[in-house]
Design a protein around this motif. Structure first.
Motif, PDB file in Angstrom:
ATOM      1  N   GLU A  15       0.831  -1.207   0.000  1.00  0.00           N
ATOM      2  CA  GLU A  15       0.000   0.000   0.000  1.00  0.00           C
ATOM      3  C   GLU A  15       0.866   1.258   0.000  1.00  0.00           C
ATOM      4  OE1 GLU A  15      -3.960   1.851   0.599  1.00  0.00           O
ATOM      5  OE2 GLU A  15      -3.498  -0.269   0.334  1.00  0.00           O
ATOM      6  N   ARG A  16       1.858   1.289   0.862  1.00  0.00           N
ATOM      7  CA  ARG A  16       2.754   2.460   0.934  1.00  0.00           C
ATOM      8  C   ARG A  16       3.543   2.624  -0.363  1.00  0.00           C
ATOM      9  NH1 ARG A  16       1.136   6.073   4.670  1.00  0.00           N
ATOM     10  NH2 ARG A  16       0.759   4.997   6.615  1.00  0.00           N
ATOM     11  N   HIS A  17       4.028   1.524  -0.896  1.00  0.00           N
ATOM     12  CA  HIS A  17       4.775   1.566  -2.155  1.00  0.00           C
ATOM     13  C   HIS A  17       3.892   2.135  -3.260  1.00  0.00           C
ATOM     14  CE1 HIS A  17       6.310  -0.282  -5.942  1.00  0.00           C
ATOM     15  NE2 HIS A  17       7.422   0.230  -5.463  1.00  0.00           N
ATOM     16  N   GLY A  18       2.657   1.632  -3.353  1.00  0.00           N
ATOM     17  CA  GLY A  18       1.720   2.115  -4.367  1.00  0.00           C
ATOM     18  C   GLY A  18       1.430   3.599  -4.219  1.00  0.00           C
ATOM     19  N   THR A  19       1.249   4.036  -2.988  1.00  0.00           N
ATOM     20  CA  THR A  19       0.962   5.446  -2.717  1.00  0.00           C
ATOM     21  C   THR A  19       2.132   6.330  -3.140  1.00  0.00           C
ATOM     22  OG1 THR A  19      -0.482   4.875  -0.874  1.00  0.00           O
ATOM     23  CG2 THR A  19       0.406   7.115  -0.895  1.00  0.00           C
ATOM     24  N   ILE A  20       3.326   5.930  -2.775  1.00  0.00           N
ATOM     25  CA  ILE A  20       4.511   6.713  -3.123  1.00  0.00           C
ATOM     26  C   ILE A  20       4.697   6.754  -4.635  1.00  0.00           C
ATOM     27  CG2 ILE A  20       7.031   6.790  -2.981  1.00  0.00           C
ATOM     28  CD1 ILE A  20       6.685   5.696  -0.078  1.00  0.00           C
ATOM     29  N   GLU A  25       4.351   9.746  -9.727  1.00  0.00           N
ATOM     30  CA  GLU A  25       3.803   9.855 -11.078  1.00  0.00           C
ATOM     31  C   GLU A  25       3.046  11.176 -11.251  1.00  0.00           C
ATOM     32  OE1 GLU A  25       0.907   7.353 -14.124  1.00  0.00           O
ATOM     33  OE2 GLU A  25       1.488   6.456 -12.221  1.00  0.00           O
ATOM     34  N   GLU A  26       2.235  11.538 -10.264  1.00  0.00           N
ATOM     35  CA  GLU A  26       1.484  12.794 -10.330  1.00  0.00           C
ATOM     36  C   GLU A  26       2.424  14.002 -10.389  1.00  0.00           C
ATOM     37  OE1 GLU A  26      -1.086  12.654  -6.909  1.00  0.00           O
ATOM     38  OE2 GLU A  26      -2.357  11.082  -7.794  1.00  0.00           O
ATOM     39  N   LYS A  27       3.433  13.999  -9.520  1.00  0.00           N
ATOM     40  CA  LYS A  27       4.382  15.121  -9.499  1.00  0.00           C
ATOM     41  C   LYS A  27       5.159  15.203 -10.808  1.00  0.00           C
ATOM     42  CE  LYS A  27       4.953  15.839  -4.587  1.00  0.00           C
ATOM     43  NZ  LYS A  27       4.345  17.156  -4.591  1.00  0.00           N
ATOM     44  N   TRP A  28       5.558  14.050 -11.355  1.00  0.00           N
ATOM     45  CA  TRP A  28       6.263  14.040 -12.628  1.00  0.00           C
ATOM     46  C   TRP A  28       5.361  14.613 -13.729  1.00  0.00           C
ATOM     47  CZ3 TRP A  28      10.835  14.114 -14.653  1.00  0.00           C
ATOM     48  CH2 TRP A  28      10.950  13.957 -16.042  1.00  0.00           C
ATOM     49  N   SER A  37       5.863   5.468 -17.375  1.00  0.00           N
ATOM     50  CA  SER A  37       5.211   4.565 -16.425  1.00  0.00           C
ATOM     51  C   SER A  37       6.188   4.152 -15.330  1.00  0.00           C
ATOM     52  CB  SER A  37       4.692   3.321 -17.146  1.00  0.00           C
ATOM     53  OG  SER A  37       5.778   2.491 -17.530  1.00  0.00           O
ATOM     54  N   ASN A  38       5.640   3.601 -14.244  1.00  0.00           N
ATOM     55  CA  ASN A  38       6.482   3.117 -13.156  1.00  0.00           C
ATOM     56  C   ASN A  38       7.456   2.043 -13.651  1.00  0.00           C
ATOM     57  OD1 ASN A  38       5.520   4.728 -11.019  1.00  0.00           O
ATOM     58  ND2 ASN A  38       3.750   3.407 -10.773  1.00  0.00           N
ATOM     59  N   SER A  39       6.981   1.151 -14.519  1.00  0.00           N
ATOM     60  CA  SER A  39       7.857   0.107 -15.069  1.00  0.00           C
ATOM     61  C   SER A  39       8.974   0.719 -15.899  1.00  0.00           C
ATOM     62  CB  SER A  39       7.051  -0.863 -15.927  1.00  0.00           C
ATOM     63  OG  SER A  39       6.080  -1.510 -15.149  1.00  0.00           O
ATOM     64  N   ASP A 113      12.797  14.680  -2.587  1.00  0.00           N
ATOM     65  CA  ASP A 113      11.836  15.589  -1.957  1.00  0.00           C
ATOM     66  C   ASP A 113      10.788  14.809  -1.166  1.00  0.00           C
ATOM     67  OD1 ASP A 113      13.148  17.765  -3.045  1.00  0.00           O
ATOM     68  OD2 ASP A 113      11.676  18.098  -4.652  1.00  0.00           O
ATOM     69  N   ILE A 114      10.293  13.730  -1.764  1.00  0.00           N
ATOM     70  CA  ILE A 114       9.296  12.907  -1.071  1.00  0.00           C
ATOM     71  C   ILE A 114       9.925  12.214   0.129  1.00  0.00           C
ATOM     72  CG2 ILE A 114       7.833  10.857  -1.298  1.00  0.00           C
ATOM     73  CD1 ILE A 114       7.235  11.835  -4.180  1.00  0.00           C
ATOM     74  N   GLU A 115      11.155  11.726  -0.024  1.00  0.00           N
ATOM     75  CA  GLU A 115      11.851  11.088   1.101  1.00  0.00           C
ATOM     76  C   GLU A 115      12.029  12.087   2.245  1.00  0.00           C
ATOM     77  OE1 GLU A 115      16.265   9.356   1.995  1.00  0.00           O
ATOM     78  OE2 GLU A 115      15.289   8.610   0.177  1.00  0.00           O
ATOM     79  N   LYS A 116      12.346  13.327   1.898  1.00  0.00           N
ATOM     80  CA  LYS A 116      12.523  14.355   2.929  1.00  0.00           C
ATOM     81  C   LYS A 116      11.217  14.582   3.689  1.00  0.00           C
ATOM     82  CE  LYS A 116      14.195  19.042   3.594  1.00  0.00           C
ATOM     83  NZ  LYS A 116      14.620  20.276   2.948  1.00  0.00           N
TER      84      LYS A 116
END
Length: 137
Positions: A15-20, A25-28, A37-39, A113-116
């Motif tokens: 769930e957390r992986h999917g959310t991140i 993807e949205e920010k990109w 894509s993620n792949s 940025d997300i990690e921060k």
């Protein structure tokens, strides 16, 4: 969305992986016209600063050679990777184009940025240590 208290460890991690991934993807997509894509990001990360063959990418990403070839062709059509002759001139190797390298560098900044942001709530280094450790399984 399911109540987080009801999820087991595997579901929580997923769930957390999917959310991140969704947030990335949205920010990109907010900052770029190039849809990736993620792949495709995962493959680009495996190609970054290397020149692997299609077979090596397939093995590292744990997909079929045919699927890897399909993703690489899509990335190539977007101008993000290119195929170059390998050292034995038999196998083709994949490398990022200049545009691909620029995209990867920007994506790395997004991830940092997300990690921060996450680190404001979660002890990131402790989490990384736990995730990197041998879980005996």
């Amino acid at each position: 969305m399911m109540d987080v208290k009801q999820l087991d460890l595997f579901d929580l991690i997923s769930e957390r992986h999917g959310t991140i991934r969704r947030i990335l993807e949205e920010k990109w997509n907010e900052m770029s016209d190039i849809s990736i894509s993620n792949s495709e990001w995962y493959i680009m990360s495996k190609v970054n600063n290397k020149q692997p063959t299609i077979s090596m990418v397939a093995k590292n990403v744990q997909i079929s050679r045919q699927a890897a070839h399909k993703f690489i062709k899509k990335l190539e059509s977007k101008g993000l990777v290119e195929l170059v002759p390998g050292s034995n001139n038999r196998d083709k190797c994949i490398q990022l184009t200049d545009l691909g390298q620029i995209c990867v560098n920007k994506y790395i900044v997004l991830k940092h940025d997300i990690e921060k942001k996450i680190s404001e709530i979660v002890e990131i280094e402790q989490l990384k240590t736990i995730l990197r450790s041998d879980w005996g399984i």
